[in-house]
Design a protein around this motif. Structure first.
Motif, PDB file in Angstrom:
ATOM      1  N   ARG A  41       0.836  -1.202   0.000  1.00 28.18           N
ATOM      2  CA  ARG A  41       0.000   0.000   0.000  1.00 28.18           C
ATOM      3  C   ARG A  41       0.875   1.258   0.000  1.00 28.18           C
ATOM      4  N   SER A  42       1.944   1.218   0.772  1.00 28.92           N
ATOM      5  CA  SER A  42       2.843   2.365   0.858  1.00 28.92           C
ATOM      6  C   SER A  42       3.520   2.633  -0.478  1.00 28.92           C
ATOM      7  N   LEU A  45       0.848   3.991  -2.875  1.00 28.83           N
ATOM      8  CA  LEU A  45       0.483   5.376  -2.575  1.00 28.83           C
ATOM      9  C   LEU A  45       1.605   6.341  -2.931  1.00 28.83           C
ATOM     10  N   LYS A 104      -7.968  12.896   3.894  1.00 30.19           N
ATOM     11  CA  LYS A 104      -7.535  11.541   4.267  1.00 30.19           C
ATOM     12  C   LYS A 104      -6.466  11.031   3.304  1.00 30.19           C
ATOM     13  N   ASP A 105      -6.676  11.275   1.989  1.00 32.90           N
ATOM     14  CA  ASP A 105      -5.693  10.838   0.988  1.00 32.90           C
ATOM     15  C   ASP A 105      -4.353  11.538   1.191  1.00 32.90           C
ATOM     16  N   ASN A 108      -2.677   9.812   4.034  1.00 35.06           N
ATOM     17  CA  ASN A 108      -2.236   8.470   3.656  1.00 35.06           C
ATOM     18  C   ASN A 108      -0.961   8.501   2.830  1.00 35.06           C
ATOM     19  N   ASN A 111       1.916   9.415   5.135  1.00 34.43           N
ATOM     20  CA  ASN A 111       2.271   8.278   5.985  1.00 34.43           C
ATOM     21  C   ASN A 111       3.011   7.206   5.196  1.00 34.43           C
ATOM     22  N   ALA A 112       2.590   6.998   3.952  1.00 39.81           N
ATOM     23  CA  ALA A 112       3.246   5.995   3.106  1.00 39.81           C
ATOM     24  C   ALA A 112       4.703   6.360   2.853  1.00 39.81           C
TER      25      ALA A 112
END
Length: 278
Positions: A41-42, A45, A104-105, A108, A111-112
């Motif tokens: 996911r990271s 993203l 939120k995106d 994310n 964070n990724a």
């Protein structure tokens, strides 16, 4: 009697093979959910998700301008000066969920990128973590050891916690502890034939779950995310979409500026305006 002894020995050998298979499958599933999913996911993203976020933000901006024009048209049709404050308020309510998604995106993606920059386990340590975990699963997992003592259950909770935290040092210590407490020679099978059947079914169920995971996001992108050419092609495709939308945003924004300078025709009342339209 000799045949029974041979059969019993075969079942024990089969049980050991099945236990190792279970440990392998269980570790694989947990590795996918606790480590690989976060990593994939990271990567997604940080490489594609960031561009998708920019695309979505542009799409939102264009949709807002179009909606503003549409709401203003209601006033124009009545030969009235648009209430821009009311229009902005309505749009803010309509696109509140979109704004939440954008925020939120943004978080994310950030964070990724932070996760990918953090210190991950080396390949050697990751392999050791996996092997330690499988060894402990064989000996302590409740599915494989239905007659567990409370001490064994507590130890396995510690095992799971250490694995989830990628704590190789603690897993090493737990292996030493288990070796001291429980010798390998003990026989824990009440009915070896039933045990073999049960573990066989559990292995099939685990394999089914893994197969299902492999078909879902982000695992279905596993190979593509290792292909720099594919990533680049996706980035270029999204960039073309963004360019097209930004052009339309500019055109609509210019049109909106013209609309905002519009004044009602003082010679037309709402009724006469309506009559003319009829």
């Amino acid at each position: 009697m000799a045949d029974q002894t041979i059969e019993n020995k075969n079942f024990h050998e089969q049980a050991e093979i099945l236990k190792k298979e279970y440990a392998e499958l269980f570790e694989s599933k947990n590795h996918m959910l606790m480590y690989e999913e976060v990593l994939l996911r990271s990567i997604y993203l940080a490489s594609i998700g960031n561009d998708q976020y920019r695309l979505f933000s542009s799409e939102c901006e264009l949709a807002i301008i179009k909606q503003k024009i549409q709401l203003a048209q209601v006033f124009f049709n009545k030969n009235e000066l648009p209430n821009w404050k009311e229009i902005d308020s309505n749009i803010e309510k309509q696109f509140a969920e979109w704004q939440i998604k954008i925020e939120k995106d943004t978080a994310n993606v950030a964070n990724a990128k932070a996760y990918l920059k953090s210190g991950l386990l080396s390949n050697a340590d990751a392999e050791q973590l996996k092997n330690n975990y499988k060894w402990l699963i064989e000996r302590l997992h409740p599915d494989l050891n239905p007659n567990q003592t409370n001490t064994e259950k507590e130890i396995f909770i510690s095992v799971q916690a250490a694995y989830d935290m990628y704590d190789l040092h603690t897993l090493d210590a737990l292996i030493s502890h288990v070796k001291e407490l429980y010798p390998e020679s003990r026989d824990k099978y009440a009915n070896i034939k039933v045990y073999v059947q049960q573990v066989t079914e559990m292995n099939k169920l685990l394999q089914s779950k893994i197969n299902k995971l492999n078909k879902s996001f982000p695992f279905n992108y596993r190979e593509k995310l290792q292909d720099n050419a594919w990533i680049k092609s996706q980035q270029e495709k999204i960039e073309r979409q963004i360019t097209y939308i930004r052009k339309e945003i500019h055109e609509k924004a210019q049109y909106l500026l013209l609309l905002q300078s519009w004044k009602p025709n003082s010679q037309l009342t709402p009724n006469s305006h309506k009559h003319q339209n009829n």
